[in-house]
Design a protein around this motif. Structure first.
Motif, mmCIF file in Angstrom:
data_model
loop_
_atom_site.group_PDB
_atom_site.id
_atom_site.type_symbol
_atom_site.label_atom_id
_atom_site.label_comp_id
_atom_site.label_asym_id
_atom_site.label_seq_id
_atom_site.Cartn_x
_atom_site.Cartn_y
_atom_site.Cartn_z
ATOM 1 N N HIS A 63 19.697 38.623 45.804
ATOM 2 C CA HIS A 63 20.716 37.589 45.978
ATOM 3 C C HIS A 63 21.590 37.506 44.718
ATOM 4 C CE1 HIS A 63 22.662 34.009 47.447
ATOM 5 N NE2 HIS A 63 22.422 33.431 46.286
ATOM 6 N N GLY A 64 22.905 37.579 44.905
ATOM 7 C CA GLY A 64 23.838 37.476 43.796
ATOM 8 C C GLY A 64 24.121 38.780 43.075
ATOM 9 N N PHE A 65 23.513 39.874 43.535
ATOM 10 C CA PHE A 65 23.655 41.147 42.822
ATOM 11 C C PHE A 65 25.092 41.666 42.830
ATOM 12 C CE2 PHE A 65 23.344 45.798 42.401
ATOM 13 C CZ PHE A 65 22.734 45.860 41.163
ATOM 14 N N THR A 66 25.749 41.652 43.984
ATOM 15 C CA THR A 66 27.094 42.213 44.066
ATOM 16 C C THR A 66 28.068 41.416 43.206
ATOM 17 O OG1 THR A 66 26.595 43.066 46.263
ATOM 18 C CG2 THR A 66 28.904 42.991 45.649
ATOM 19 N N LYS A 67 27.918 40.100 43.180
ATOM 20 C CA LYS A 67 28.783 39.295 42.309
ATOM 21 C C LYS A 67 28.486 39.614 40.848
ATOM 22 C CE LYS A 67 30.598 34.829 41.197
ATOM 23 N NZ LYS A 67 30.273 33.440 40.982
ATOM 24 N N ALA A 68 27.224 39.826 40.501
ATOM 25 C CA ALA A 68 26.872 40.208 39.132
ATOM 26 C C ALA A 68 27.498 41.556 38.781
ATOM 27 C CB ALA A 68 25.353 40.254 38.957
ATOM 28 N N VAL A 69 27.520 42.477 39.747
ATOM 29 C CA VAL A 69 28.114 43.794 39.506
ATOM 30 C C VAL A 69 29.609 43.671 39.245
ATOM 31 C CG1 VAL A 69 28.723 45.999 40.593
ATOM 32 C CG2 VAL A 69 26.365 45.175 40.683
ATOM 33 N N ILE A 70 30.336 42.964 40.106
ATOM 34 C CA ILE A 70 31.788 42.874 39.899
ATOM 35 C C ILE A 70 32.101 42.136 38.598
ATOM 36 C CG2 ILE A 70 32.212 40.842 41.341
ATOM 37 C CD1 ILE A 70 34.912 42.181 42.122
ATOM 38 N N THR A 71 31.275 41.172 38.235
ATOM 39 C CA THR A 71 31.461 40.476 36.963
ATOM 40 C C THR A 71 31.249 41.447 35.799
ATOM 41 O OG1 THR A 71 30.764 38.385 37.962
ATOM 42 C CG2 THR A 71 30.673 38.529 35.558
ATOM 43 N N ALA A 72 30.196 42.262 35.871
ATOM 44 C CA ALA A 72 29.927 43.256 34.825
ATOM 45 C C ALA A 72 31.053 44.296 34.754
ATOM 46 C CB ALA A 72 28.585 43.936 35.069
ATOM 47 N N PHE B 51 45.695 40.945 41.766
ATOM 48 C CA PHE B 51 45.693 41.063 40.315
ATOM 49 C C PHE B 51 44.771 40.026 39.701
ATOM 50 C CE2 PHE B 51 49.871 42.377 41.835
ATOM 51 C CZ PHE B 51 49.995 43.626 41.253
ATOM 52 N N CYS B 52 44.205 40.382 38.538
ATOM 53 C CA CYS B 52 43.386 39.450 37.778
ATOM 54 C C CYS B 52 43.662 39.668 36.297
ATOM 55 C CB CYS B 52 41.901 39.651 38.074
ATOM 56 S SG CYS B 52 40.823 38.484 37.210
ATOM 57 N N THR B 53 44.195 38.648 35.654
ATOM 58 C CA THR B 53 44.416 38.726 34.211
ATOM 59 C C THR B 53 43.113 38.383 33.503
ATOM 60 O OG1 THR B 53 45.019 36.408 34.016
ATOM 61 C CG2 THR B 53 46.823 37.982 34.461
ATOM 62 N N ARG B 54 43.070 38.683 32.231
ATOM 63 C CA ARG B 54 41.917 38.342 31.402
ATOM 64 C C ARG B 54 41.658 36.831 31.468
ATOM 65 N NH1 ARG B 54 39.832 41.248 27.229
ATOM 66 N NH2 ARG B 54 41.624 42.651 27.320
ATOM 67 N N GLU B 55 42.705 36.042 31.406
ATOM 68 C CA GLU B 55 42.576 34.583 31.435
ATOM 69 C C GLU B 55 42.030 34.105 32.783
ATOM 70 O OE1 GLU B 55 45.405 36.265 30.468
ATOM 71 O OE2 GLU B 55 45.028 35.996 28.320
ATOM 72 N N GLN B 56 42.531 34.680 33.873
ATOM 73 C CA GLN B 56 42.040 34.306 35.202
ATOM 74 C C GLN B 56 40.555 34.636 35.343
ATOM 75 O OE1 GLN B 56 45.089 36.628 37.162
ATOM 76 N NE2 GLN B 56 45.943 34.800 38.136
ATOM 77 N N PHE B 57 40.161 35.793 34.827
ATOM 78 C CA PHE B 57 38.759 36.197 34.886
ATOM 79 C C PHE B 57 37.892 35.222 34.083
ATOM 80 C CE2 PHE B 57 35.301 38.653 32.792
ATOM 81 C CZ PHE B 57 34.483 38.778 33.901
ATOM 82 N N MET C 134 34.207 43.814 35.527
ATOM 83 C CA MET C 134 35.360 43.167 34.893
ATOM 84 C C MET C 134 35.145 43.014 33.383
ATOM 85 S SD MET C 134 37.598 42.763 37.297
ATOM 86 C CE MET C 134 38.715 41.428 36.815
ATOM 87 N N GLU C 135 33.929 42.653 32.985
ATOM 88 C CA GLU C 135 33.625 42.566 31.552
ATOM 89 C C GLU C 135 33.810 43.924 30.880
ATOM 90 O OE1 GLU C 135 29.631 41.029 31.582
ATOM 91 O OE2 GLU C 135 30.312 38.950 31.793
ATOM 92 N N PHE C 136 33.353 44.974 31.551
ATOM 93 C CA PHE C 136 33.493 46.332 31.027
ATOM 94 C C PHE C 136 34.974 46.680 30.844
ATOM 95 C CE2 PHE C 136 33.962 50.913 31.742
ATOM 96 C CZ PHE C 136 33.050 51.453 30.847
ATOM 97 N N LEU C 137 35.782 46.401 31.854
ATOM 98 C CA LEU C 137 37.203 46.730 31.779
ATOM 99 C C LEU C 137 37.904 45.915 30.696
ATOM 100 C CD1 LEU C 137 37.954 46.998 35.596
ATOM 101 C CD2 LEU C 137 37.735 48.894 33.964
ATOM 102 N N LYS D 100 38.436 32.170 33.219
ATOM 103 C CA LYS D 100 38.408 30.860 33.879
ATOM 104 C C LYS D 100 37.459 30.880 35.076
ATOM 105 C CE LYS D 100 41.311 27.321 35.950
ATOM 106 N NZ LYS D 100 42.662 26.981 36.422
ATOM 107 N N ALA D 101 37.533 31.946 35.882
ATOM 108 C CA ALA D 101 36.713 32.046 37.095
ATOM 109 C C ALA D 101 35.219 32.121 36.768
ATOM 110 C CB ALA D 101 37.133 33.248 37.931
ATOM 111 N N VAL D 102 34.863 32.907 35.766
ATOM 112 C CA VAL D 102 33.438 33.078 35.467
ATOM 113 C C VAL D 102 32.856 31.927 34.655
ATOM 114 C CG1 VAL D 102 33.435 35.579 35.747
ATOM 115 C CG2 VAL D 102 33.797 34.603 33.477
#
Length: 181
Positions: free
Chosen positions: A109-118, A169-175, A120-123, A177-179
């Motif tokens: 549970h929550g793995f795919t969201k953890a992946v997309i978060t990781a 699109f997702c800016t650094r600031e949007q990311f 985005m952090e990587f990028l 704020k979201a996380v």
């Protein structure tokens, strides 16, 4: 490296097209990977596709590891040079992204969201990256929800040669704020 509470360690390594082809073949041809558009690809075709990416200065593939075991795929690309040429006005600091989570025998549970978060952090770990660009299939509602959860804002539908896509699109600031919410 990115660690997510309750999920474990998520890390990245450059994809090796020869060594990883068999693994990738199982992932990209799985029914859950229908939007990856490689359902009928043979092993050689998968290896060839990722060998081409490995040789491309504007497109890179990474194998994502969960606690050291292969668990997802991430591609980053220069949208001014690949995928979106002529379909939008690129800005300095734009990077395109695709990701695919491997089919799991026991989903977490929550793995795919953890992946997309990781991912985005990587990028965004690269200070030159100011905005991440994605173009998922308009019918891929699950990925639209995941994208929204990490700060992506849809701009418009576009017609690519292989699909109708939702340009977002997702800016650094949007990311951030979201996380942090």
């Amino acid at each position: 490296m990115s660690t997510t509470t309750g999920i474990g360690s998520l890390t990245f390594r450059p994809l090796d097209p020869t060594r990883d082809a068999e693994l990738l073949h199982g992932w990209v041809t799985h029914p859950k990977a229908a939007f990856w558009m490689m359902q009928d690809a043979g092993l050689e075709e998968v290896e060839r596709a990722y060998t081409e990416i490995a040789a491309d200065d504007h497109h890179h593939a990474y194998l994502g590891l969960h606690d050291g075991e292969p668990a997802f795929l991430m591609e980053k690309y220069d949208p001014a040079q690949r995928e979106l040429v002529g379909l939008y006005e690129p800005q300095p600091g734009d990077v395109g992204m695709h990701f695919l989570v491997a089919p799991a025998e026991r989903p977490i549970h929550g793995f795919t969201k953890a992946v997309i978060t990781a991912v985005m952090e990587f990028l965004f770990a690269d200070p030159a990256v100011r905005r991440v660009v994605v173009e998922p299939d308009v019918g891929n509602k699950a990925v639209h929800a995941l994208n929204a959860a990490v700060g992506f804002v849809p701009e418009r539908e576009i017609q690519k040669p292989e699909k109708k896509a939702l340009l977002s699109f997702c800016t650094r600031e949007q990311f951030e704020k979201a996380v942090s919410a």
